[in-house]
Structure formats: C-alpha cells, structure tokens
Enzyme design. Structure first.
Site, PDB file in Angstrom:
ATOM      1  N   CYS A  20       0.865  -1.179   0.000  1.00  0.00           N
ATOM      2  CA  CYS A  20       0.000   0.000   0.000  1.00  0.00           C
ATOM      3  C   CYS A  20       0.905   1.233   0.000  1.00  0.00           C
ATOM      4  CB  CYS A  20      -0.911  -0.002   1.230  1.00  0.00           C
ATOM      5  SG  CYS A  20      -2.000   1.436   1.323  1.00  0.00           S
ATOM      6  N   LEU A  21       1.145   1.762  -1.181  1.00  0.00           N
ATOM      7  CA  LEU A  21       2.057   2.889  -1.330  1.00  0.00           C
ATOM      8  C   LEU A  21       1.480   3.825  -2.384  1.00  0.00           C
ATOM      9  CD1 LEU A  21       4.784   3.874  -0.232  1.00  0.00           C
ATOM     10  CD2 LEU A  21       5.896   2.672  -2.116  1.00  0.00           C
TER      11      LEU A  21
END
Length: 225
Positions: free
Chosen positions: A85-86
C-alpha cells in the site's frame, strides 16, 4: 520521446547495473525479482527481502506491480500476498519515476515510516499503535530474514543437492549465489548427468565375476597331476 519498450529496457538495465541483485523470470525483462535490503536506522535494518516486479506494457506511463515474496510484518504490506500500500506507486505514479526510485526512495520510505492509519495488515497496524515494543520485537524476531539466513539456506540446499544426485556441471559458487528456484532448475531430472560408463562397468564386472567363478570351479575341480 522514447517508446515505452525502450524506456522499460533502459530502466531495467539501470537497475541491473546498480547494487541490486536482479533475477529475471523466463529470460524476460517484464517480470523479475530484486533483492532488497532493509534501510539503515529502521526496524528492518539487516533484513533481506525478495521483491517481485512486474512491468505492464504501458510502463512507465503505468506503474509497476510491486510485492514482497518473503514474509514481512508491516502495517502497509499484506502478509499473505505481499502487495504494498504505497500511494506513489498505486495512485500518484509519474512517468518521470523509474525503478531506481522504487528501490532507493519509495520502498525505503515505506519501511522507515509505516502508516498504521491506512493498513493492509490490520494486526501489524493495531500492534504498532497499542504496543510498540511488542511490535518491534515481532518485526525483528519473527519476521526478519537476514543475509546470514539466506546464505545458510542456500548452503544447506546446495549440500543436499550435491549429496543426493549428480548435477550437470554447475559450479558450487554459482549455486550459492542464486536462489532455490535456480538450484531446482539445474537439478531437474533432464539435467542430471547420466553415467553410462559406470553402468556398463557394473554389467561387465558382473559378467567377469560370473566367468571368474566358473573358472575357479574348474580349477578347483581338477586334481593336481
């Protein structure tokens, strides 16, 4: 402006010429694994991870797919799939970014500054906010694969490989510095060196033994003159 394929080739080549170990998959450059070391002054310092990278046809106009292959305990990394999750990769990717940015900036920042308010791993996020000491202990104790662990695993694998069967002439040093997938690749049955000479020797020796036994019986059966 260069075409996506030329830009992709250039970015992969830059990554290969850097300090990162890159292992291509199926001899292509659209899917590969990269050895990534935890950043200094972080809980993940000393750890080693294998990162799977998949480049879409539209790269760099579309972001690469990034995922951890070995386990990591982090609020923003899914523990089962390894997906990340970036925002900079998933939402705000820019064609000006390249693969070196991913491994030299984006992933180190992810490990340096976890964000428990936007988790993919709810257990890690919850533990980080409730008991930071226990979170740190779990990161370092249960989920940190070090280079020593990697090399010990490879050495044990090669030792078992060499003891179990004759492998096609591949140097031990090559096997030690490549992952188990490559070891398995060179240990497949079709790559095992046959030993027809040894087998023929065994057959001949059995015949000779049988012949020698008969001749010995004949000698024993004759009385001395």
């Amino acid at each position: 402006m260069s075409s996506p394929s030329k830009r992709r080739d250039m970015d992969v080549m830059k990554l290969m010429m850097s300090d990162y170990t890159v292992e291509t998959i199926n001899d292509g450059i659209t899917e590969f694994n990269v050895e990534f070391h935890g950043p200094k002054e972080s809980l993940y310092e000393g750890g080693v991870w294998k990162i799977r990278v998949e480049l879409p046809d539209a790269y760099p106009y579309k972001s690469p797919s990034i995922g951890f292959l070995n386990k990591i305990f982090h609020p923003n990394v899914d523990e089962l799939s390894g997906s990340v999750c970036l925002d900079v990769i998933n939402q705000s990717w820019n064609p000006m970014f390249d693969l070196l940015n991913v491994f030299e900036v984006f992933l180190p920042q992810l490990l340096l500054y976890p964000n428990p308010s936007d988790p993919l791993n709810g257990d890690a996020a919850s533990l980080m906010m409730k008991d930071k000491n226990q979170y740190e202990q779990k990161v370092k104790g249960d989920y940190l694969t070090t280079m020593a662990d990697v090399h010990v695993t490879k050495i044990l694998y090669v030792a078992i490989l060499l003891l179990s069967e004759n492998v096609k002439p591949v140097t031990v040093s090559y096997l030690l510095f490549h992952d188990a997938e490559y070891c398995e690749r060179y240990a497949k049955k079709e790559n095992v060196v046959g030993t027809p000479k040894d087998e023929s020797d065994d057959e001949i020796s059995e015949e000779e033994f049988s012949g020698q036994s008969d001749s010995d019986d004949e000698v024993v059966g004759h009385a001395d003159p």
